[in-house]
Design a protein around this motif. Sequence first.
Motif, mmCIF file in Angstrom:
data_model
loop_
_atom_site.group_PDB
_atom_site.id
_atom_site.type_symbol
_atom_site.label_atom_id
_atom_site.label_comp_id
_atom_site.label_asym_id
_atom_site.label_seq_id
_atom_site.Cartn_x
_atom_site.Cartn_y
_atom_site.Cartn_z
ATOM 1 N N VAL A 1 0.842 -1.206 0.000
ATOM 2 C CA VAL A 1 0.000 0.000 0.000
ATOM 3 C C VAL A 1 0.877 1.257 0.000
ATOM 4 N N THR A 2 1.975 1.235 0.777
ATOM 5 C CA THR A 2 2.894 2.378 0.794
ATOM 6 C C THR A 2 3.458 2.635 -0.604
ATOM 7 N N LYS A 3 3.873 1.572 -1.265
ATOM 8 C CA LYS A 3 4.420 1.711 -2.638
ATOM 9 C C LYS A 3 3.374 2.284 -3.586
ATOM 10 N N TYR A 4 2.138 1.806 -3.442
ATOM 11 C CA TYR A 4 1.061 2.321 -4.300
ATOM 12 C C TYR A 4 0.935 3.835 -4.120
ATOM 13 N N ILE A 5 0.917 4.276 -2.857
ATOM 14 C CA ILE A 5 0.759 5.711 -2.582
ATOM 15 C C ILE A 5 1.927 6.497 -3.189
ATOM 16 N N GLU A 6 3.141 5.971 -3.028
ATOM 17 C CA GLU A 6 4.317 6.659 -3.598
ATOM 18 C C GLU A 6 4.216 6.736 -5.123
ATOM 19 N N ASN A 7 3.782 5.646 -5.739
ATOM 20 C CA ASN A 7 3.601 5.655 -7.191
ATOM 21 C C ASN A 7 2.544 6.662 -7.615
ATOM 22 N N PHE A 8 1.452 6.701 -6.856
ATOM 23 C CA PHE A 8 0.366 7.636 -7.174
ATOM 24 C C PHE A 8 0.865 9.083 -7.083
ATOM 25 N N ASP B 1 -10.684 0.861 -11.086
ATOM 26 C CA ASP B 1 -10.034 1.969 -11.785
ATOM 27 C C ASP B 1 -11.080 2.966 -12.303
ATOM 28 N N ASP B 2 -12.295 2.462 -12.581
ATOM 29 C CA ASP B 2 -13.337 3.335 -13.144
ATOM 30 C C ASP B 2 -14.061 4.143 -12.069
ATOM 31 N N PHE B 3 -13.746 3.903 -10.824
ATOM 32 C CA PHE B 3 -14.395 4.691 -9.758
ATOM 33 C C PHE B 3 -13.355 5.282 -8.794
ATOM 34 N N LEU B 4 -12.706 4.407 -8.002
ATOM 35 C CA LEU B 4 -11.772 4.927 -6.989
ATOM 36 C C LEU B 4 -10.578 5.629 -7.631
ATOM 37 N N LEU B 5 -9.971 5.017 -8.649
ATOM 38 C CA LEU B 5 -8.810 5.653 -9.295
ATOM 39 C C LEU B 5 -9.233 6.917 -10.047
ATOM 40 N N LEU B 6 -10.337 6.811 -10.756
ATOM 41 C CA LEU B 6 -10.834 7.941 -11.547
ATOM 42 C C LEU B 6 -11.006 9.203 -10.691
ATOM 43 N N ALA C 1 2.301 13.883 -14.362
ATOM 44 C CA ALA C 1 1.406 13.804 -15.523
ATOM 45 C C ALA C 1 0.832 15.170 -15.887
ATOM 46 N N LYS C 2 0.691 15.401 -17.184
ATOM 47 C CA LYS C 2 0.142 16.692 -17.647
ATOM 48 C C LYS C 2 -1.386 16.643 -17.710
ATOM 49 N N THR C 3 -1.913 15.448 -17.914
ATOM 50 C CA THR C 3 -3.376 15.326 -17.999
ATOM 51 C C THR C 3 -3.859 14.189 -17.105
ATOM 52 N N LYS C 4 -5.153 14.228 -16.816
ATOM 53 C CA LYS C 4 -5.771 13.163 -16.015
ATOM 54 C C LYS C 4 -5.657 11.828 -16.758
ATOM 55 N N LYS C 5 -5.857 11.912 -18.065
ATOM 56 C CA LYS C 5 -5.816 10.696 -18.893
ATOM 57 C C LYS C 5 -4.435 10.038 -18.805
ATOM 58 N N GLU C 6 -3.409 10.869 -18.875
ATOM 59 C CA GLU C 6 -2.031 10.353 -18.806
ATOM 60 C C GLU C 6 -1.790 9.654 -17.453
ATOM 61 N N ALA C 7 -2.288 10.268 -16.391
ATOM 62 C CA ALA C 7 -2.120 9.673 -15.052
ATOM 63 C C ALA C 7 -2.901 8.364 -14.918
ATOM 64 N N MET C 8 -4.115 8.349 -15.443
ATOM 65 C CA MET C 8 -4.937 7.127 -15.396
ATOM 66 C C MET C 8 -4.203 5.984 -16.099
ATOM 67 N N GLU C 9 -3.673 6.305 -17.285
ATOM 68 C CA GLU C 9 -3.002 5.254 -18.062
ATOM 69 C C GLU C 9 -1.752 4.749 -17.353
ATOM 70 N N ALA C 10 -0.994 5.657 -16.761
ATOM 71 C CA ALA C 10 0.240 5.262 -16.065
ATOM 72 C C ALA C 10 -0.082 4.366 -14.855
ATOM 73 N N MET C 11 -1.125 4.732 -14.092
ATOM 74 C CA MET C 11 -1.491 3.929 -12.915
ATOM 75 C C MET C 11 -2.032 2.559 -13.331
ATOM 76 N N LYS C 12 -2.822 2.540 -14.393
ATOM 77 C CA LYS C 12 -3.386 1.257 -14.847
ATOM 78 C C LYS C 12 -2.297 0.331 -15.385
ATOM 79 N N LYS C 13 -1.254 0.947 -15.942
ATOM 80 C CA LYS C 13 -0.128 0.157 -16.447
ATOM 81 C C LYS C 13 0.650 -0.448 -15.267
ATOM 82 N N LEU C 14 0.789 0.335 -14.196
ATOM 83 C CA LEU C 14 1.499 -0.161 -13.010
ATOM 84 C C LEU C 14 0.688 -1.215 -12.258
ATOM 85 N N TYR C 15 -0.641 -1.046 -12.276
ATOM 86 C CA TYR C 15 -1.542 -1.943 -11.513
ATOM 87 C C TYR C 15 -2.642 -2.493 -12.418
ATOM 88 N N PRO C 16 -2.247 -3.329 -13.401
ATOM 89 C CA PRO C 16 -3.225 -3.757 -14.404
ATOM 90 C C PRO C 16 -4.368 -4.614 -13.844
#
Length: 302
Positions: A254-261, A288-293, A268-283
């Motif tokens: 969980v600590t690593k997740y927070i650091e990655n976030f 992702d469509d609610f809490l991450l969004l 990230a310059k856009t929300k979309k870019e951040a969403m994609e990067a997080m989904k790539k790290l945590y496929p």
Amino acid sequence: MKSFTIFLALMITMGSCNAQKTGKTGKALKVTVFKGHTATVNSYIFSNGKSQIVMDVLRSSEEAKQLAQQIKAAGLPLTHILITHGHPDHYIGMDILHKAFPDAKIVVASPEIKNDIKNFSLWMESVGWLDGEVNLKPKSDKNPDGFDYDNAISVLSDDQLKLNGGGILELKTKYDPAEAEHLTTVYSKDLNALFTSDFCYNKVHLWLGTGVDHVHIQNWKNQLAALKTKYAKTNPVIYPGHGDTSDISLFTTVTKYIENFERVTAGAKTKKEAMEAMKKLYPDWKQDDFLLLYSVDYHIKE
Ligand SMILES: [Zn+2]
């Protein structure tokens, strides 16, 4: 023959010893996980073979009906409905549980948590989020049949919740604001288990949305480090607020997740870019469509 008699006497003595022990401590404490679908949130049912306590009651009344059925099926009285914190994914089901078990007390471990619950519901009502859960709309002059938060929820005077028939749940609320302003963890010595509530998520994206600012995030990381140290030796089973049961390695995950976030949303310059990067790290992480969004939405201003 003589040695057989001694053997027999020894067996009987040992047997009665065990029975005494069982009599003293009651039947062994058990916990059953009820995995909610909405928000992948968990409810936990504690039982000692004589009575039950349920901890957190899901994000929807429909799912809470299934939870109530499962508790009823055990054929044991439910004494308490414990809500760990004032987020709706943990308390929306309380009206259903209250009606199914009128003798069970809805309890929280601090007055602040009671306020958090009521205030969150008042806010949800103001933005229309309770239109699908009308029974949770707060009681008022305008809505006399609404949920009576003031009287229906009791604040425990003790930091222990005792099961009728034996077994103790140790409650702790002295934490700095993190995922929620106020949060309860539950430890059971009998089970050697820690119920972290939303300090931990397992393979479910964390809530880092509205209300979880940089100070909260720092507190959250500090608390995970403290839990890691505190439980290193006893190595309890970890039951998170969301997702599967784990061990103490979950504190590091969980600590690593927070650091990655933090890193991803800072770069990230856009929300979309951040969403994609997080989904790539945590496929394979859920929600992702609610809490991450909503977490990305809160931390990136476009
Ligand atoms: Zn939650």
